[in-house]
Design an enzyme around this catalytic site. Structure first.
Site, PDB file in Angstrom:
ATOM      1  N   ASP A 169       0.856  -1.249   0.007  1.00 34.92           N
ATOM      2  CA  ASP A 169      -0.161   0.008  -0.171  1.00 34.92           C
ATOM      3  C   ASP A 169       0.766   1.332   0.175  1.00 34.92           C
ATOM      4  O   ASP A 169       1.832   1.428   0.688  1.00 34.92           O
ATOM      5  CB  ASP A 169      -0.979  -0.129   1.162  1.00 34.92           C
ATOM      6  CG  ASP A 169      -2.167   1.129   0.956  1.00 34.92           C
ATOM      7  OD1 ASP A 169      -3.239   0.512   0.829  1.00 34.92           O
ATOM      8  OD2 ASP A 169      -1.690   2.260   1.134  1.00 34.92           O
ATOM      9  N   HIS A 218     -10.276  -5.236  -3.113  1.00 34.08           N
ATOM     10  CA  HIS A 218      -8.818  -5.786  -2.600  1.00 34.08           C
ATOM     11  C   HIS A 218      -8.945  -6.126  -1.267  1.00 34.08           C
ATOM     12  O   HIS A 218      -9.733  -5.732  -0.302  1.00 34.08           O
ATOM     13  CB  HIS A 218      -7.991  -4.416  -2.637  1.00 34.08           C
ATOM     14  CG  HIS A 218      -8.423  -3.328  -2.402  1.00 34.08           C
ATOM     15  ND1 HIS A 218      -9.477  -2.487  -3.164  1.00 34.08           N
ATOM     16  CD2 HIS A 218      -8.543  -2.597  -1.273  1.00 34.08           C
ATOM     17  CE1 HIS A 218      -9.759  -1.346  -2.710  1.00 34.08           C
ATOM     18  NE2 HIS A 218      -9.027  -1.204  -1.488  1.00 34.08           N
ATOM     19  N   LEU A 219      -8.187  -7.084  -0.761  1.00 32.86           N
ATOM     20  CA  LEU A 219      -8.091  -7.229   0.480  1.00 32.86           C
ATOM     21  C   LEU A 219      -6.979  -6.591   1.278  1.00 32.86           C
ATOM     22  O   LEU A 219      -5.491  -6.602   0.755  1.00 32.86           O
ATOM     23  CB  LEU A 219      -7.519  -8.801   0.726  1.00 32.86           C
ATOM     24  CG  LEU A 219      -8.763  -9.956   0.727  1.00 32.86           C
ATOM     25  CD1 LEU A 219      -8.011 -11.201   1.016  1.00 32.86           C
ATOM     26  CD2 LEU A 219      -9.572  -9.605   1.911  1.00 32.86           C
TER      27      LEU A 219
HETATM   28  P1  AMP Z   1      -9.801   1.428   0.083  1.00 27.27           P
HETATM   29  O1  AMP Z   1      -9.849   2.941   0.738  1.00 27.27           O
HETATM   30  O2  AMP Z   1     -10.218   0.471   0.918  1.00 27.27           O
HETATM   31  O3  AMP Z   1     -10.207   1.622  -1.264  1.00 27.27           O
HETATM   32  O4  AMP Z   1      -8.301   1.204   0.012  1.00 27.27           O
HETATM   33  C1  AMP Z   1      -7.510   1.692  -1.199  1.00 27.27           C
HETATM   34  C2  AMP Z   1      -6.126   1.477  -0.754  1.00 27.27           C
HETATM   35  O5  AMP Z   1      -5.418   1.671  -1.902  1.00 27.27           O
HETATM   36  C3  AMP Z   1      -5.479   2.653   0.207  1.00 27.27           C
HETATM   37  O6  AMP Z   1      -4.980   2.239   1.551  1.00 27.27           O
HETATM   38  C4  AMP Z   1      -4.544   3.563  -0.663  1.00 27.27           C
HETATM   39  O7  AMP Z   1      -3.424   3.804   0.101  1.00 27.27           O
HETATM   40  C5  AMP Z   1      -4.179   2.243  -1.751  1.00 27.27           C
HETATM   41  N1  AMP Z   1      -3.712   2.996  -2.716  1.00 27.27           N
HETATM   42  C6  AMP Z   1      -4.299   4.077  -3.814  1.00 27.27           C
HETATM   43  N2  AMP Z   1      -3.421   4.211  -4.745  1.00 27.27           N
HETATM   44  C7  AMP Z   1      -2.402   3.190  -4.598  1.00 27.27           C
HETATM   45  C8  AMP Z   1      -1.249   3.157  -5.517  1.00 27.27           C
HETATM   46  N3  AMP Z   1      -1.005   3.847  -6.812  1.00 27.27           N
HETATM   47  N4  AMP Z   1      -0.190   2.220  -5.094  1.00 27.27           N
HETATM   48  C9  AMP Z   1      -0.379   1.502  -3.853  1.00 27.27           C
HETATM   49  N5  AMP Z   1      -1.485   1.575  -2.969  1.00 27.27           N
HETATM   50  C10 AMP Z   1      -2.520   2.634  -3.469  1.00 27.27           C
END
Ligand code: AMP
Ligand code: ZN
Length: 115
Positions: free
Chosen positions: A30, A101-102
């Site tokens: 993440d 996603h998990l």
């Molecule tokens: P959610 O809020 O459950 O949809 O989780 C989305 C997650 O994706 C968050 O924890 C973000 O920090 C992560 N995220 C968003 N963009 C990226 C990226 N380009 N690379 C890695 N993690 C990301």
């Protein structure tokens, strides 16, 4: 899906810190970690939320994602200590990326109830 950031990550069109990959799934760190271990496990197939899972068709895929999450937890040394798997669904949960996603979270004590 063309404009999905997680599809692009699994297709390596956007860089990420890759943790694991196979035909069905992809795992990466993440970008904004909320715990010492914070890895995301996604299907390569674009599925926006858990509400979009197709009964029968996606059953194996979901089991597979849990299997990969377990593998990551063991490899990171958080399996016995404890870890949390989180999947947010829709706005009130805090979902920001609409490709399921998990979150594999661990390495610190987790609070309950979550915020
Ligand atoms: P959610 O809020 O459950 O949809 O989780 C989305 C997650 O994706 C968050 O924890 C973000 O920090 C992560 N995220 C968003 N963009 C990226 C990226 N380009 N690379 C890695 N993690 C990301
Ligand atoms: Zn996607």
């Amino acid at each position: 899906m063309n404009d999905c950031v997680f599809c692009k990550i699994s297709q390596k069109k956007i860089p990420s810190k890759v943790v694991y990959e196979d035909d069905l799934s992809f795992a990466f760190e993440d970008i904004n970690p909320q715990a010492p271990v914070h890895t995301l496990v996604i299907p390569k197939k674009h599925i926006p939320t858990v509400l979009d899972l197709k009964e029968g068709e996606d059953d194996h895929l979901i089991g597979h994602l849990f299997k990969i999450a377990n593998k990551i937890a063991k490899e990171r040394g958080i399996a016995e200590r404890g870890f949390r798997l989180v999947t947010n669904c829709n706005p009130e949960s805090g979902q920001t990326v609409y490709h399921i996603h998990l979150h594999v979270l661990g390495g610190r004590h987790m609070r309950w109830p979550p915020g």
